[in-house]
Design an enzyme around this catalytic site. Structure first.
Site, short mmCIF file in Angstrom:
data_model
loop_
_atom_site.label_atom_id
_atom_site.label_comp_id
_atom_site.label_asym_id
_atom_site.label_seq_id
_atom_site.Cartn_x
_atom_site.Cartn_y
_atom_site.Cartn_z
N SER A 34 50.24 39.38 36.99
CA SER A 34 50.35 38.92 35.60
C SER A 34 49.57 39.80 34.63
CB SER A 34 49.95 37.44 35.46
OG SER A 34 48.64 37.24 35.90
N VAL A 47 32.08 38.71 37.22
CA VAL A 47 33.29 38.03 37.68
C VAL A 47 32.90 37.17 38.88
CG1 VAL A 47 35.64 38.29 38.56
CG2 VAL A 47 34.75 39.95 36.90
N HIS A 52 33.43 39.67 45.19
CA HIS A 52 34.02 41.00 45.36
C HIS A 52 32.92 41.97 45.76
CE1 HIS A 52 32.63 40.53 41.23
NE2 HIS A 52 32.33 41.81 41.26
N HIS A 73 31.75 45.96 45.64
CA HIS A 73 31.96 47.30 45.08
C HIS A 73 31.82 48.30 46.22
CE1 HIS A 73 31.32 46.20 40.72
NE2 HIS A 73 30.75 45.16 41.32
#
Ligand code: AMP
Length: 115
Positions: free
Chosen positions: A14, A96, A100, A102
């Protein structure tokens, strides 16, 4: 923020993003603001876990899958050596809250954090 995370929106298509690798439960995208010659984010497809501490407690196998995909990305895009960073908490720079990693690789000489 409510609704899907920026990473989920990239996964679903999206919003635009550069998906560089994928497994059944994990995907990897190029960071939009790279800090190294290779700067890829490795992300679980679920956004159930906000940070690596929650993930390690809730699904250590999924964390291991993230590390395996980081390794693959570093093998494919650099010399196989890499730095893996999980910012954990806003005070540590996390922006965020969909866990996650890096993956930094390439010439990191100028970017050593410690040592
Ligand atoms: P952190 O500060 O550890 O939460 O990392 C968030 C990372 O997401 C930052 O390095 C951003 O550059 C990256 N980022 C934010 N939006 C996007 C996007 N649309 N595509 C790729 N990377 C992004």
């Amino acid at each position: 923020m409510t609704g899907p995370s920026v990473f989920t929106r990239i996964l679903e298509g999206s919003i635009p993003g550069d998906i560089v690798a994928e497994t059944e439960r994990v995907f990897a995208i190029s960071d939009i603001n790279p800090q190294a010659p290779v700067h890829v984010l490795v992300i679980p497809k679920t956004e159930q876990y906000r940070d690596v501490a929650e993930l390690a407690a809730g699904d250590p196998e999924l964390l291991a899958e993230m590390v395996a995909l980081a390794r693959r990305v570093a093998d494919e895009r650099a010399d196989g050596e890499f730095r893996l960073i999980f910012n954990t908490g806003a005070g540590a720079g996390q922006t965020v809250f969909h866990v996650h990693a890096h993956v930094l690789a390439g010439d990191l000489e100028e970017k050593s954090l410690v040592g």
